[in-house]
Design a protein around this motif. Structure first.
Motif, short mmCIF file in Angstrom:
data_model
loop_
_atom_site.label_atom_id
_atom_site.label_comp_id
_atom_site.label_asym_id
_atom_site.label_seq_id
_atom_site.Cartn_x
_atom_site.Cartn_y
_atom_site.Cartn_z
N VAL A 62 8.62 54.85 55.17
CA VAL A 62 9.33 55.85 55.59
C VAL A 62 11.03 55.84 55.48
O VAL A 62 11.99 56.65 55.80
N THR A 63 11.25 54.50 55.42
CA THR A 63 12.79 54.07 55.25
C THR A 63 13.26 54.03 53.86
O THR A 63 14.44 53.91 53.75
N ASP A 64 12.24 54.44 53.21
CA ASP A 64 12.68 54.74 51.66
C ASP A 64 12.61 56.23 51.49
O ASP A 64 11.81 56.71 51.21
N HIS A 65 13.86 56.64 51.60
CA HIS A 65 13.92 58.32 51.60
C HIS A 65 13.79 58.90 50.47
O HIS A 65 13.15 60.13 50.39
N ASP A 66 13.96 58.47 49.16
CA ASP A 66 13.65 59.07 47.91
C ASP A 66 12.21 59.12 47.81
O ASP A 66 11.53 59.88 47.35
N GLN A 67 11.38 57.81 48.33
CA GLN A 67 10.11 57.83 48.17
C GLN A 67 9.24 58.90 49.38
O GLN A 67 8.34 59.45 48.82
N VAL A 68 10.16 59.16 50.34
CA VAL A 68 9.42 60.22 51.12
C VAL A 68 9.49 61.58 50.46
O VAL A 68 8.30 62.19 50.45
N PHE A 69 10.32 61.98 50.06
CA PHE A 69 10.42 63.10 49.39
C PHE A 69 9.39 63.29 48.06
O PHE A 69 8.59 64.23 47.87
N LYS A 70 9.31 62.11 47.41
CA LYS A 70 8.35 62.27 46.21
C LYS A 70 7.04 61.99 46.65
O LYS A 70 6.32 62.90 46.05
N VAL A 71 6.65 61.46 47.71
CA VAL A 71 5.32 61.28 48.08
C VAL A 71 4.72 62.61 48.72
O VAL A 71 3.60 63.24 48.58
N PHE A 72 5.77 63.11 49.53
CA PHE A 72 5.36 64.45 50.19
C PHE A 72 5.08 65.53 49.00
O PHE A 72 4.19 66.45 49.10
N ARG A 73 6.06 65.61 47.84
CA ARG A 73 5.82 66.56 46.95
C ARG A 73 4.52 66.33 46.19
O ARG A 73 3.67 67.17 45.83
N LEU A 74 4.30 65.22 45.99
CA LEU A 74 2.97 64.71 45.12
C LEU A 74 1.77 65.05 45.92
O LEU A 74 0.58 65.60 45.47
N ILE A 75 1.86 64.82 47.16
CA ILE A 75 0.68 65.12 48.25
C ILE A 75 0.39 66.76 48.16
O ILE A 75 -0.73 67.14 48.09
N ASP A 76 1.49 67.42 48.34
CA ASP A 76 1.36 68.61 48.33
C ASP A 76 0.77 69.38 47.15
O ASP A 76 0.20 70.58 47.04
N GLY A 77 1.10 68.94 45.89
CA GLY A 77 0.36 69.13 44.80
C GLY A 77 -0.98 68.92 44.58
O GLY A 77 -1.79 69.56 44.15
N GLU A 78 -1.56 67.72 45.23
CA GLU A 78 -2.96 67.39 45.42
C GLU A 78 -3.62 68.44 46.55
O GLU A 78 -4.84 68.58 46.36
N LEU A 79 -3.09 68.28 47.83
CA LEU A 79 -3.43 69.08 48.74
C LEU A 79 -2.71 70.02 49.35
O LEU A 79 -1.91 69.59 50.25
N PRO A 80 -2.40 71.39 49.07
CA PRO A 80 -1.24 72.05 49.55
C PRO A 80 -1.53 72.21 50.94
O PRO A 80 -2.46 72.41 51.78
N LEU A 81 -0.10 71.76 51.94
CA LEU A 81 -0.20 71.24 53.08
C LEU A 81 0.24 72.52 53.96
O LEU A 81 1.19 73.06 53.83
N ASP A 82 -0.64 72.48 55.03
CA ASP A 82 -0.44 73.44 56.09
C ASP A 82 0.41 73.03 57.40
O ASP A 82 0.63 73.75 58.24
N ARG A 83 -0.04 71.59 57.60
CA ARG A 83 0.65 71.03 58.65
C ARG A 83 1.15 69.49 58.35
O ARG A 83 0.25 68.96 57.46
N ILE A 84 2.10 69.11 58.63
CA ILE A 84 2.63 67.91 58.62
C ILE A 84 2.93 66.99 59.75
O ILE A 84 3.86 67.64 60.64
#
Length: 247
Positions: A62-84
């Motif tokens: 989570v200290t790699d901020h670009d990775q945070v955005f990339k991974v969150f978007r990737l996961i949301d494409g796999e499993l549309p997120l209702d709660r984080i």
């Protein structure tokens, strides 16, 4: 029901136990952490026990901020997120001025700046669909300043709690919800080196209270409620000599 849940820092401790309890409640899960071997083991455990749910895992620092955005978007494409659930964090620290700025810096960068990146990435997804539940895992230490090794940790959690309140003000009456959870002393990998702590409970018991508060989508919750809800009211107003005896 918030069907699909992302939990950061899910490889151990409170995050791993939340995954187990949310899986038991029938939620699909996206789990992230730096230690992917532990995530993979946890995923195998969960899908074997609960074959009706989906579990995806991703490496995330989570200290790699670009990775945070990339991974969150990737996961949301796999499993549309209702709660984080913003859970990833560090517990290391040292008394200020004792030559361990590195430890305090790492805790601040992970627990506050890293959490801020997660909040930004989560709200980007939720605002796009005008729905979602953001959960911030703070700490009972967020209520007041704490001494010595906990000073920086408590400050980061206070900052996270302030973000949660600011979001609740902004989103009041809207479909996007924000909860701040204030765990008391719950035994976990982060505090296993602490020999004694007042009112400490085992991981399963403490996380059960956390999960119940999250599922109820409480704006704020001190968990377990007994003794931490009444103690929180005292801690907020206690003069420093009394506070020092309490903590």
């Amino acid at each position: 029901m918030r069907r699909n849940i992302l939990i950061t820092g899910a490889s151990s401790g409170l995050g791993a136990e939340m995954a187990r309890q949310f899986a038991a409640n029938g939620h699909n899960l996206a789990l992230t952490a730096r230690r992917t071997e532990r995530l993979d083991a946890l995923r195998s455990e969960l899908v074997e026990r609960y074959p009706q749910i989906s579990v995806v895992t991703h490496s995330l620092d989570v200290t790699d901020h670009d990775q945070v955005f990339k991974v969150f978007r990737l996961i949301d494409g796999e499993l549309p997120l209702d709660r984080i659930i913003v859970n990833a964090g560090l517990g290391k620290g040292a008394p200020l001025g004792t030559g361990r700025f590195d430890a305090n810096r790492d805790t601040a960068l992970t627990n506050f700046v890293g959490a801020l990146a997660q909040v930004e990435a989560a709200l980007e997804l939720f605002r796009a669909r005008n729905a979602g539940h953001l959960v911030l895992i703070a700490s009972i230490s967020a209520l007041r300043g704490f001494p010595k090794t906990v000073t920086t940790y408590a400050a980061t959690k206070a900052g996270l709690a302030s973000i949660g309140e600011g979001l609740r003000l902004e989103l009041m009456g809207k479909p996007i919800k924000a909860s701040t959870i204030y765990p008391g002393y719950i035994r976990s990998e982060m505090n296993e080196h602490v020999p004694k702590a007042p009112f400490i409970v085992d991981t399963e018991t403490g996380v059960r209270a956390m999960v119940a508060a999250i599922e109820a989508e409480k704006a704020k919750a001190y968990v377990p409620a007994r003794p931490w809800w009444p103690l929180a009211q005292v801690m907020r107003v206690a003069p420093l000599p009394l506070l020092k005896r309490m903590i």
